[in-house]
Design an enzyme around this catalytic site. Structure first.
Site, mmCIF file in Angstrom:
data_model
loop_
_atom_site.group_PDB
_atom_site.id
_atom_site.type_symbol
_atom_site.label_atom_id
_atom_site.label_comp_id
_atom_site.label_asym_id
_atom_site.label_seq_id
_atom_site.Cartn_x
_atom_site.Cartn_y
_atom_site.Cartn_z
ATOM 1 C CG ASP A 196 33.199 -19.508 15.376
ATOM 2 O OD1 ASP A 196 32.838 -19.569 16.562
ATOM 3 O OD2 ASP A 196 34.118 -18.772 14.983
ATOM 4 C CG ASP A 230 38.832 -17.557 11.083
ATOM 5 O OD1 ASP A 230 39.103 -17.919 9.927
ATOM 6 O OD2 ASP A 230 37.808 -16.906 11.358
ATOM 7 N NE ARG A 258 31.441 -19.374 21.026
ATOM 8 C CZ ARG A 258 31.920 -19.303 19.799
ATOM 9 N NH1 ARG A 258 31.321 -19.938 18.818
ATOM 10 N NH2 ARG A 258 33.005 -18.599 19.536
#
Ligand code: AMP
Ligand code: MG
Length: 523
Positions: A280, A270, A193
């Site tokens: 994410d 996070d 990514r």
């Protein structure tokens, strides 16, 4: 082999652990740890994002067989110092201490033709000092989900990290998907990514928690110099302006998620990008039946902390954690940071009201309370019978060209968004018709083409429904990438109408099939 001009600003300017034990350990006074990616048994490139490859000027064909090795980390690019980032975070409301890249390894940075820098990161390339109890690997199932969804998000026009390539490793990875003791050996995969930065709110929190104030400042300065250069040379005043922009970007990002019905489902600090991008992709989902309390995350079914309707307020909660972390940069004075946090609700509300107006096609939206009530009453109506959030708006837009005084006809068209159209109570039918009549009167005076254009640019026809991803996964696990390839094209034109079955409501069979609506974090 063609060489990629990779470099690393992050590791050359910021402190890290240069030679690292691969065993999980607590890291102090460092922002990264050097790691060597695992060697894959039989790496094979299965898909690439043509759009991202062109942007980075990477010609996968000319790389030949070495592409799979380079983009699994099995062979290192000259100039690359692979590293895992250290960060902490609040998970489900609690401070979780050191987390870090437990299965992400950055290869370094590349510039695109406009001079923009991109960090390339492999997800699933083996253990790092931050792997804790995990193995550092990723399975094909979750890698496909992240690979496709980042590109879907990009083409929807929503800030996101990007996908460059997807490889399988030739190894299997054991996973207990439902945490019930049934372990399956799934195909291993590695996603490459790309993002301008993978720094998270939790990257600052870890330094604050460990009283590493010099590192906190160096990281902020690095992010500002590299990714917020328009703010000028870092100073106390610039830190505040920077925080102001993070607050703004976060609020606007979440308004965009709400527009398309995206539920991130693990909004831990996070997983919050310092650039205000979606990052994410785990057990995410797309709202099908409109329900503010919906979350696809199996482990969040009790608390629903990260449900669709909670996302805006969780965004603010997370910004509070970031503000606490960067307090030392503001001379430990909370007031200016608090004042900035106080702007969040206003920024979000204004963006959301405008978004709703656009979804409804209110071309000459003036911000009146009558316009806002129209939106609010729709949400109320939509909860009365299971209504697909996406199909409702695309169906509504189809009626603009018709006879706007024929409410029964409009109702018939939008009823294709109902999951139980045979059993809609008369009272609910009437509520819908009352609402549709108000809406059609409101837009009747506008030029139809402008209404259609506005609605068409705001309401996607194609979203990456979980049941589609599950079908892609089932095929890919059997070695067939046809649907993956097709879906990678569909995600590129989400605002275009077609008669694809994936632009309709989710079929009945998919309601209870694992992975089709509800997911676990297993990845
Ligand atoms: P996530 O829920 O995927 O955002 O992950 C939360 C934390 O767990 C991060 O520090 C991840 O790097 C780590 N993690 C997740 N899966 C694994 C894995 N398979 N191996 C090692 N670390 C992992
Ligand atoms: Mg994460």
């Amino acid at each position: 082999m063609a060489e990629l001009p990779i470099y690393s600003n992050f590791t050359s300017h910021l402190p890290g652990e240069e030679t690292t034990s691969p065993h999980p350990h607590q890291v102090e006074n460092a922002m990264w740890s050097e790691v060597t990616p695992a060697i894959a048994s039989r790496p094979q490139l299965i898909h690439t994002s043509a759009n991202m490859a062109a942007r980075l000027d990477i010609d996968f064909d000319s790389l030949g067989d070495s592409a799979a090795q380079l983009f699994t980390g099995s062979r290192l690019m000259p100039g690359s110092t692979p590293y895992a980032m250290r960060y902490g975070g609040h998970q489900f409301g609690n401070w979780a201490g050191q987390l870090g890249d437990g299965r992400a390894i950055a290869l370094g940075e590349l510039n695109d033709s406009s001079g923009q820098h991109w960090v390339l990161q492999l997800k699933g390339a083996g253990p790092t000092p931050y792997s804790r109890q995990g193995d550092g690997f990723a399975v094909l199932r979750s890698s496909i989900r992240e690979y496709l969804c980042s590109e879907a998000m990009y083409h929807l026009g929503i800030a996101t990290t990007r996908s460059l390539s997807l490889c399988i490793t030739g190894d299997t990875v054991p996973r207990d998907i439902f945490y019930d003791g049934n372990v399956t050996h799934e195909p291993g995969a590695i996603l490459c990514r790309a993002a301008n930065s993978f720094v998270r709110f939790g990257s600052f929190e870890i330094h604050a928690a460990h009283q590493e104030h010099d590192l906190l400042k160096s990281l902020a300065d690095h992010v500002i110099r590299n990714d917020y250069p328009h703010l000028g040379t870092p100073s106390e005043a610039v830190y505040l302006k920077w925080f102001e922009e993070i607050v703004q970007r976060t609020a606007l990002l979440i308004a965009e998620w709400q527009r398309v019905g995206f539920v991130h489902a693990v909004m831990n600090t996070d997983n919050m990008s310092i650039l205000g991008q979606t990052i994410d992709y785990g057990p995410y989902g797309w709202l099908e039946e409109y329900d503010p309390g919906w979350t696809p995350n199996f482990i969040d079914q009790q608390g629903r902390r990260y449900s669709y309707g909670n996302q805006p307020s969780i965004g603010l909660w997370n910004l509070y954690r970031l503000a606490n972390a960067i307090l030392p940069l503001a001379d430990n004075k909370p007031e200016p940071l608090k004042e900035i946090l106080d702007t969040y609700d206003g920024i979000y509300d204004q963006a959301w009201k405008k978004t709703v107006a656009n979804k409804l096609g209110l071309v000459d939206y003036a911000g009146t309370s009558e316009e806002h009530t129209l939106g609010d009453d729709l949400w109320q109506t939509m909860t009365q019978t299971p209504t697909d959030y996406t199909v409702f708006f695309t169906a509504l837009a189809k009626t603009v060209n018709g006879n706007l005084s024929d409410v029964d006809a409009i109702y018939d068209t939008i009823s294709e968004s109902f999951y139980d159209s045979e059993n809609v109570a008369i009272e609910v039918q009437n509520n819908y018709k009352k609402w549709l009549s108000r809406w059609s009167k409101r837009i009747a005076g506008q030029p139809a083409q402008e209404t259609i254009k506005l609605m068409g640019a705001t309401n996607p026809h194609f979203i990456l429904r979980n049941y589609l991803s599950q079908q892609i996964i089932d095929q890919a696990e059997a070695g067939d990438y046809t649907l993956l390839d097709q879906a990678s094209k569909w995600v590129q034109s989400p605002y275009t109408a077609s008669d694809s079955e994936y632009q309709k409501i989710r079929p009945k069979w998919a309601t209870t099939k694992p992975g089709c609506t509800m997911l676990t974090c297993s990845s």
